[in-house]
Design an enzyme around this catalytic site. Structure first.
Site, PDB file in Angstrom:
ATOM      1  N   ASP A  21       0.948  -1.107  -0.049  1.00 53.68           N
ATOM      2  CA  ASP A  21       0.053   0.056  -0.031  1.00 53.68           C
ATOM      3  C   ASP A  21       1.054   1.217   0.089  1.00 53.68           C
ATOM      4  OD1 ASP A  21      -2.126   1.672   0.001  1.00 53.68           O
ATOM      5  OD2 ASP A  21      -3.277   0.692   1.630  1.00 53.68           O
ATOM      6  N   GLU A  48     -10.334   7.032   3.709  1.00 46.73           N
ATOM      7  CA  GLU A  48      -9.432   6.488   4.653  1.00 46.73           C
ATOM      8  C   GLU A  48      -8.799   7.640   5.808  1.00 46.73           C
ATOM      9  OE1 GLU A  48      -5.945   4.830   2.827  1.00 46.73           O
ATOM     10  OE2 GLU A  48      -6.252   6.258   1.083  1.00 46.73           O
TER      11      GLU A  48
HETATM   12  C1  BGC Z   1      -5.250   2.922   0.338  1.00 42.84           C
HETATM   13  C2  BGC Z   1      -5.389   1.826  -0.856  1.00 42.84           C
HETATM   14  C3  BGC Z   1      -5.551   2.514  -2.130  1.00 42.84           C
HETATM   15  C4  BGC Z   1      -4.057   3.316  -1.974  1.00 42.84           C
HETATM   16  C5  BGC Z   1      -3.845   3.856  -3.622  1.00 42.84           C
HETATM   17  C6  BGC Z   1      -4.057   3.795   0.009  1.00 42.84           C
HETATM   18  O1  BGC Z   1      -3.734   4.939   0.883  1.00 42.84           O
HETATM   19  O2  BGC Z   1      -5.348   2.429   1.560  1.00 42.84           O
HETATM   20  O3  BGC Z   1      -6.686   1.256  -0.585  1.00 42.84           O
HETATM   21  O4  BGC Z   1      -5.515   1.640  -3.363  1.00 42.84           O
HETATM   22  O5  BGC Z   1      -4.000   4.174  -1.277  1.00 42.84           O
HETATM   23  O6  BGC Z   1      -4.620   4.936  -3.813  1.00 42.84           O
END
Ligand code: BGC
Length: 580
Positions: A273, A458
């Protein structure tokens, strides 16, 4: 030997021959994923021998799909001009439609699809997402999120289908199948099951926190969707930010290498990630089994140089590097990228097609959950005098949640979407009033009050986490909308737009009917179709629904094996108009 096995053998031979010729720089290059803007410049793709490009954050200002395809083509040409001419993978967070492109069809977030519990529909939605994603130039999506959220304080509950392992397994299978189909077709993409593993079950629901589930619990409750994804041939699995038993998942060799790649026989790419290399233990993560690194936000040099040094000093064995590269090349061959590296411009006119939006609208209809319907106030009559209340009633950004147009979503209308109010006005035979501020409209007989959570993604949606921007109850302003119309003596229908179950026990009592709409995406019209009875309710709660804020602590806490907490509504609850 079957056809599948034969194709596999042919691909493995091609990989052998490439691997024999590759230098260490070329191998590490393949393991590198960069962002196309901010993080790289000019001819970095060529000189740093990059293997993959990620797009995130949202649309680039003003870029049309044709311009996007041209941009991808340009980067791909750079990759093809390298000594071995290995094509790039282009990944994007298309998690409910190609949500980084304005004008694409945006589906309900996974929690809504979980409420529909309709695998055929999920497969269709994934297929359309794949096509619209390819139409904008990308061949890889970071979706589906197959988390099983055990705490609604987590700000990513809506990215996952359900708290039920069984529902998640079934919909994961459908989603991977829909995205990938026959991977050699230009309208299909590689899918990614994420985030491996325990993302939704951290203590207190903190994004990236520690999960104290035992390994047995992880295996029984969280692993089955990954098994389903692997059985469907998923191309990639993304490691999670969280820890398990205080071990960072990115560096968890027992789970990534022994369990996922060994026992589950996953032969695709384990991708890190965001900034996984510098955040979670640098070369430890490679030794644990990470194959491709999101080397973004300044990680590029550190990763490439750091890994090269680690290989020459023997900290990371060359066999590990070769295994990682084999997995990456395998997916590039499966996608047919060596033969067809460029985007298909015939797909562009299909972005946001009416027939795609019809499927999204069906998904909206099937995701709605009816929790209360006193005296059958619903379905509405077409000539009922209605006022729609609240800013969520006429705002496609607010109704779509995070990962829509921008990373954290948008509070504005966006191109191609229909709001809830527009849907009402299409169906009603009389004027539907709109009271955005909830100040009170005495002319109407029925108030349809739309309340909910403003978009978050997030980190920003965690409750009790570092950012702590949200609460699990309605805002005072939204409560006032309801109180105002109660005082006016109107019948009240509440439509809740939310990414997780909220504590709305008092508001359910106050209202005549209560509908959970989750985060429906671009087709707000689907809500009106059900509220006016053109279709029945079909959605069933994909999460049990807590009665009080205290319930959250006990719901999946240390005692989540016992059922001492009695939810207000159990998993699977949902009323209908008519007997089926
Ligand atoms: C998230 C992922 C995402 C990635 C790319 C991360 O911060 O946890 O779900 O795919 O970013 O944007």
């Amino acid at each position: 030997m079957g056809k599948k096995e034969k194709t596999f053998q042919i691909i493995e031979k091609k990989i052998d021959s490439l691997l024999e010729r590759m230098t260490i720089d070329e191998m590490i290059g393949q393991m590198t994923q960069v962002r196309h803007f901010d993080d790289i410049s000019g001819d970095d793709i060529k000189t740093k021998l990059i293997g993959s490009v990620i797009h995130t954050q949202g649309p680039l200002p003003g870029l049309t799909a044709t311009e996007w395809q041209a941009k991808v083509t340009d980067l791909q040409k750079q990759a093809l001009s390298t000594r071995l001419g290995i094509p790039l993978l282009f990944g994007v967070d298309a998690v409910h439609g190609q949500n980084t492109f304005e004008g694409a069809t945006i589906f309900p977030h996974n929690i809504g699809l979980g409420a529909s519990a309709n695998p055929g529909l999920v497969q269709q939605a994934a297929k359309i997402t794949a096509l619209e994603t390819q139409a904008t130039g990308f061949n890889w999506v970071f979706s589906p999120c197959v988390a099983i959220p055990y705490n609604e304080k987590w700000g990513r509950v809506y990215e996952a289908f359900s708290e039920s392992t069984d529902i998640t397994v079934e919909l994961t299978r459908a989603s991977v199948r829909g995205h990938q189909g026959d991977l050699r077709q230009s309208e299909n993409v590689l899918a990614t099951a994420k985030h491996f593993i325990g993302d939704g079950s951290t203590d207190f629901g903190v994004e990236g926190g520690n999960s104290s589930l035992s390994l047995d619990e992880v295996k029984i409750r969280l692993l089955p969707p990954y098994q389903a994804a692997v059985d469907e041939g998923v191309g990639a699995i993304m490691a999670s930010f969280n820890k398990l038993d205080d071990i960072s998942m990115h560096a968890h060799k027992a789970l990534i290498t022994d369990l996922l790649k060994g026992e589950l026989k996953f032969d695709g790419i384990v991708v890190s990630d965001w900034k996984g290399y510098s955040r979670f233990g640098e070369n430890d993560i490679i030794n644990a089994g990470i194959d491709m690194v999101m080397a973004v936000d300044g990680d590029l040099e550190g990763f490439q140089n750091g890994l090269k040094e680690a290989v020459s000093s023997g900290v990371v064995p060359l066999t590990r590097i070769k295994d990682a590269v084999r997995r990456i090349l395998r997916q590039k061959f499966r996608l047919g990228l060596f033969d067809n590296p460029f985007p298909d411009n015939k797909l562009i006119i299909k972005i946001g097609l009416k027939k795609h939006r019809e499927v999204a609208r069906q998904a909206v209809r099937e995701s709605l959950v009816l929790l209360k319907n006193e005296d059958n106030i619903l379905p509405l009559k077409r000539d009922a005098k209605i006022v729609l209340v609240g800013e969520f009633g006429d705002n496609s950004g607010l109704q779509s949640g995070g990962w829509t147009v921008n990373w954290q979503g948008t509070n504005e209308n966006y191109r191609g979407a229909t709001t809830i109010l527009e849907g009402f006005r299409k169906i009603s035979s009389v004027e539907v009033a709109f009271d955005k501020e909830g100040s009170g409209n005495d002319d109407a007989d029925i108030a349809v009050i739309v309340v909910g959570e403003t978009p978050y993604a997030e980190f920003f949606g965690d409750i009790g986490g570092e950012i702590n921007a949200y609460q699990l109850t309605l805002t005072e302003i939204h409560q006032n909308y309801i109180d105002t119309y109660i005082k006016l003596g109107k019948k009240i229908i509440v439509v809740l737009v939310c990414g997780r179950p909220l504590v709305v026990t008092p508001q359910i009592k106050q209202s005549d009917a209560f509908v959970v709409a989750w985060l429906p995406g671009s087709e707000g019209h689907g809500i009106a179709e059900v509220l006016y009875g053109e279709h029945d309710f079909k959605g069933k709660l994909p999460h049990s629904w807590p009665k009080s804020v205290d319930d959250y602590n006990g719901k999946y806490g240390p005692n989540f094996w016992d059922d001492s907490i009695k939810p207000l509504f159990p998993l699977g609850f949902g009323l209908r108009y008519w007997e089926s």
